[in-house]
Every structure is written in C-alpha cells, then in structure tokens.
Write a protein that holds these residues in place. Structure first.
Motif, short mmCIF file in Angstrom:
data_model
loop_
_atom_site.label_atom_id
_atom_site.label_comp_id
_atom_site.label_asym_id
_atom_site.label_seq_id
_atom_site.Cartn_x
_atom_site.Cartn_y
_atom_site.Cartn_z
N LEU A 272 0.73 -1.12 -0.19
CA LEU A 272 0.05 -0.19 0.10
C LEU A 272 0.85 1.23 -0.22
O LEU A 272 0.64 2.20 -0.64
CB LEU A 272 -0.77 0.11 1.27
CG LEU A 272 -1.88 1.23 1.31
CD1 LEU A 272 -3.04 1.31 0.00
CD2 LEU A 272 -3.04 1.30 2.71
N PRO A 273 1.90 1.43 0.74
CA PRO A 273 2.66 2.65 0.87
C PRO A 273 3.28 2.97 -0.67
O PRO A 273 3.23 4.17 -1.09
CB PRO A 273 3.68 2.35 2.13
CG PRO A 273 3.08 1.46 2.86
CD PRO A 273 2.42 0.54 1.96
N SER A 274 4.04 1.83 -1.18
CA SER A 274 4.47 2.21 -2.63
C SER A 274 3.35 2.36 -3.61
O SER A 274 3.47 3.33 -4.25
CB SER A 274 5.13 0.90 -2.90
OG SER A 274 6.16 0.64 -2.03
N LEU A 275 2.15 1.87 -3.64
CA LEU A 275 1.01 2.13 -4.35
C LEU A 275 0.76 3.56 -4.34
O LEU A 275 0.55 4.06 -5.10
CB LEU A 275 -0.20 1.13 -4.31
CG LEU A 275 -1.29 1.32 -4.96
CD1 LEU A 275 -0.71 0.58 -6.34
CD2 LEU A 275 -2.16 0.29 -4.66
N ILE A 276 0.51 4.16 -3.01
CA ILE A 276 0.25 5.41 -2.66
C ILE A 276 1.03 6.29 -3.23
O ILE A 276 0.92 7.35 -3.85
CB ILE A 276 -0.03 5.76 -1.17
CG1 ILE A 276 -1.43 4.75 -0.82
CG2 ILE A 276 -0.34 7.05 -1.09
CD1 ILE A 276 -1.58 4.81 0.96
N LEU A 277 2.43 6.31 -3.08
CA LEU A 277 3.39 7.00 -3.60
C LEU A 277 3.52 7.01 -4.96
O LEU A 277 3.69 8.11 -5.89
CB LEU A 277 4.89 6.45 -2.99
CG LEU A 277 6.16 7.37 -3.57
CD1 LEU A 277 6.01 8.63 -2.80
CD2 LEU A 277 7.33 6.49 -3.09
N VAL A 278 3.29 5.77 -5.82
CA VAL A 278 3.22 6.00 -7.40
C VAL A 278 2.06 6.54 -7.84
O VAL A 278 2.09 7.40 -8.72
CB VAL A 278 3.21 4.44 -7.70
CG1 VAL A 278 3.00 4.27 -9.21
CG2 VAL A 278 4.50 3.50 -7.46
N ILE A 279 0.94 6.42 -6.99
CA ILE A 279 -0.18 7.03 -7.64
C ILE A 279 -0.08 8.67 -7.33
O ILE A 279 -0.50 9.71 -8.48
CB ILE A 279 -1.51 6.75 -6.85
CG1 ILE A 279 -2.05 5.30 -7.00
CG2 ILE A 279 -2.89 7.78 -6.98
CD1 ILE A 279 -3.24 4.73 -6.30
N LEU A 280 0.56 9.09 -6.18
CA LEU A 280 0.64 10.64 -6.07
C LEU A 280 1.60 11.15 -7.05
O LEU A 280 1.59 12.28 -7.67
CB LEU A 280 1.23 10.80 -4.66
CG LEU A 280 0.08 10.44 -3.56
CD1 LEU A 280 0.73 10.64 -2.18
CD2 LEU A 280 -1.06 11.50 -3.57
N LEU A 281 2.89 10.39 -7.33
CA LEU A 281 3.71 11.00 -8.05
C LEU A 281 3.34 11.03 -9.60
O LEU A 281 3.93 11.85 -10.66
CB LEU A 281 5.19 10.17 -8.28
CG LEU A 281 5.86 10.13 -6.75
CD1 LEU A 281 7.01 9.25 -6.82
CD2 LEU A 281 6.35 11.58 -6.52
N ASN A 282 2.52 10.21 -9.86
CA ASN A 282 1.84 10.33 -11.26
C ASN A 282 0.66 11.01 -11.40
O ASN A 282 0.27 11.70 -12.57
CB ASN A 282 1.62 8.70 -11.95
CG ASN A 282 2.99 8.06 -12.11
OD1 ASN A 282 3.65 8.31 -13.24
ND2 ASN A 282 3.51 7.30 -11.01
N LEU A 283 -0.38 10.76 -10.65
CA LEU A 283 -1.86 11.42 -10.61
C LEU A 283 -1.71 12.86 -10.33
O LEU A 283 -2.48 13.53 -11.20
CB LEU A 283 -2.69 10.49 -9.91
CG LEU A 283 -4.16 10.90 -9.94
CD1 LEU A 283 -4.60 10.49 -11.11
CD2 LEU A 283 -4.87 10.12 -8.91
N TYR A 284 -1.10 13.28 -9.49
CA TYR A 284 -0.95 14.74 -9.13
C TYR A 284 -0.43 15.45 -10.46
O TYR A 284 -0.83 16.34 -10.70
CB TYR A 284 -0.29 14.97 -7.94
CG TYR A 284 -0.23 16.56 -7.79
CD1 TYR A 284 -0.91 17.29 -7.02
CD2 TYR A 284 1.22 17.07 -8.12
CE1 TYR A 284 -0.79 18.60 -6.86
CE2 TYR A 284 1.32 18.34 -7.77
CZ TYR A 284 0.19 19.08 -7.35
OH TYR A 284 0.44 20.43 -6.86
N PRO A 285 0.64 15.31 -11.01
CA PRO A 285 1.08 16.14 -12.19
C PRO A 285 0.18 15.91 -13.22
O PRO A 285 -0.13 16.90 -14.10
CB PRO A 285 2.43 15.27 -12.67
CG PRO A 285 3.04 14.66 -11.16
CD PRO A 285 1.65 14.17 -10.73
N VAL A 286 -0.59 14.94 -13.57
CA VAL A 286 -1.69 14.82 -14.76
C VAL A 286 -2.64 15.54 -14.36
O VAL A 286 -3.16 16.34 -15.29
CB VAL A 286 -1.88 13.31 -15.02
CG1 VAL A 286 -3.08 13.26 -15.86
CG2 VAL A 286 -0.77 12.51 -15.29
N ILE A 287 -3.19 15.57 -13.10
CA ILE A 287 -4.37 16.50 -12.81
C ILE A 287 -4.06 17.87 -12.75
O ILE A 287 -4.70 18.70 -13.27
CB ILE A 287 -4.83 16.12 -11.31
CG1 ILE A 287 -5.40 14.66 -11.37
CG2 ILE A 287 -5.80 17.11 -10.73
CD1 ILE A 287 -5.90 14.10 -10.08
#
Length: 318
Positions: free
Chosen positions: A44-59
């Motif tokens: 879960l921590p790695s998954l959250i980090l990957v989502i934040l690193l990729n999802l935030y810039p896209v949004i």
C-alpha cells in the motif's frame, strides 16, 4: 475403505484438500486471506506513492491546459479555448504532419534495418561478437555525443558530407540549412540511433523460432522469400507489434534528437509536436496551449497503442 470413501479421497487429493475435512479447508482459506491482506498492507505505501507521483502531475497539467496562465501563475479558467486555438494553428498542423512522417520513418526504417541485421547475425560471419558490439554503439552512445557528431558531419560547408557532395558536382549542399534536406537528415538520424533496439528485439524473437521449421520448409521446396514471409514474420509477429508500440512512443516523445540536431529548424521544418510543446511553454511562456498539445499527443499515443495491442492479442503464434 469403501468405494465411495476412496472416490471422495481421490477428489479431495486432486483438489488439494486431502483428508483433513472441511475444517482444515476453511483454515487454509483464512490463512490465504490473511497472507493476501498482509501483502497488500506492505504494498500500500508504494502504491500510494506511485499514484501521487503520477496522478498529481497529470491532474495539475490538465488544469493548466484549461487555463490561460504561465509558468508563474495558474491564470483564469478558459475551458477548451486553448485546445481550439491549438487546433486552429497552422504551426500545430505542420508539426503534427512532420511528427507522423518522423514516426513512420523511425519505426519502420529502424525495424527494417534491425530485422535485416538480426537475420544476418544468425549466419556465420567473421568476428560475429565484435560486429554485434559495434552495431550497439549508436544506441549505447549518449544522444548528446551522437548529435554533436552528426552536426560535425553535415552542419557546415566544411563538414565531410557537404564537401563530398560538392566534390561529386552537387554544388554547395547544406543538409541542415535546407528544410527538405534537414527533414531527411533528422529521419535518418532517428533510424541510425534506433535500429540497435529493433535489432535486439528481433534477435531475441528469432531465437524462439524452432530450427526444425526452417528445415521442413526447405524439404517442401520453399524459397527464402516464402520462408521469411510465411514462417519467420508470423512466428515473431507478437514481438514485432510490441517493438512497434515502443518505438512509436519513443519517436513521438523524442525531444533531444531534434532539439540537439536542428532545434526544430530551419524555419520550423523539423519541428515535431513535443518540440512545439516545449517552445510554447518554455520560450513563449504559454503554458495552457503547450500542455494542451502534450495532452493531445498522449491521447493519440494511447489510441495507437490500443490498436497495436489488439493486433498482439490476435496473434496465436509466438
């Protein structure tokens, strides 16, 4: 042991349950669920980090494409005005056309050279190992070194190729000053730095082809062309489609090759969409239109990748 009991034990053995009864099966299910939950908690921590690193810039980039801001401020919301302005720009369509040409030449040019060399390396040639290492150099050497080398080769009237062309009677040929010659030079350069990747992909695919198939085709009297088109290409089709997907992405997103070699010139003749997006954002300071160009590039890449992936799923032979 009765016949019914033996059959029940055999069924439990085949299903991996054994003779422990329903209680042991329930315990095994609980244990598997517990292990899965623990694994998910560690992930879960790695998954959250990957989502934040990729999802935030896209949004955030999506918000910028819908605003009229710059590098310092977000600006006001303008909706699809940036996309409409980009689609109405002749510069965008010129860059889009050259991006298509650059991608087609880069993908299929490097694939033709790569598969030809992969087939050649399957034969017994002198110094095969040294030849393989030399063929990998265009891909291994940093792109900055390669671009500077090609600039030295073609950029000025004193460069080797212009001097050779003049000696052969073609006059003063400036490869990077003439728009058409600059486009050809950029496309050839892309093929040159990309064919080692295709060669490795095709060589790895060819190793999976059974040699007995070729021997059987020779017995049946198949020619070299028939063997290549009806046996080799179908057998490596899946790897071929994968390499086309990857190389399409590489070509469309290739910024350093063009920027270091021509900078998009002369007169924007070699400007691709990724170079146009860069100049729009970081030179003209128009963040909204530049990010809108990048988003449209992404959409096109997703569509092309999806179409090629469907072709991969249709291939039944590896």
């Amino acid at each position: 042991m009765t016949t019914g009991t033996a059959i029940g034990a055999l069924k439990r053995a085949r299903s991996g349950v054994g003779n422990a009864g329903p209680g042991r099966s329930a315990n095994n299910s609980k244990r598997r669920f517990s292990h899965s939950r623990i694994f998910f908690l560690f992930l879960l921590p790695s998954l959250i980090l990957v989502i934040l690193l990729n999802l935030y810039p896209v949004i955030y980039a999506g918000i910028q494409s819908l605003s009229n801001g710059d590098l310092l401020s977000a600006g006001e919301f303008v909706g699809l005005a940036n996309y409409i302005a980009v689609l109405q720009s002749p510069e965008f369509w010129h860059a889009a056309i050259f991006t298509v040409v650059f991608t087609i030449v880069g993908v299929f040019g490097s694939w033709i050279v790569g598969i030809s060399l992969a087939l050649l390396l399957r034969t017994r040639i002198p110094a095969n190992g040294v030849f393989k290492v030399l063929l990998l150099l265009p891909w291994v050497v940093p792109i900055v070194v390669s671009a500077m080398s090609w600039n030295w080769l073609v950029a000025t009237p004193q460069s080797p190729l212009p001097m050779l062309a003049q000696a052969l009677g073609f006059g003063n040929v400036l490869f990077l000053a003439n728009p058409f010659l600059a486009q050809i030079t950029v496309c050839v350069f892309k093929v040159w730095i990309s064919f080692p990747f295709m060669m490795m992909m095709m060589a790895s695919a060819l190793t999976s082809v059974d040699v007995n198939v070729y021997e059987a085709s020779k017995v049946d009297g198949a020619t070299a062309v028939q063997t290549f088109t009806r046996i080799t290409l179908p057998m490596i089709a899946r790897t071929t489609y994968i390499s086309w997907i990857l190389m399409t992405i590489f070509c469309v997103n290739d910024f350093p090759s063009i920027f270091l070699l021509t900078g998009g010139g002369p007169v924007n003749s070699t400007q691709t969409l990724v170079v146009l997006a860069y100049t729009t954002v970081f030179q003209n300071f128009q963040t909204g239109p530049g990010v809108a160009i990048a988003f449209m590039m992404t959409i096109v890449l997703v569509i092309i990748s999806t179409l090629l992936y469907r072709q991969i799923r249709k291939v039944n032979i590896e």
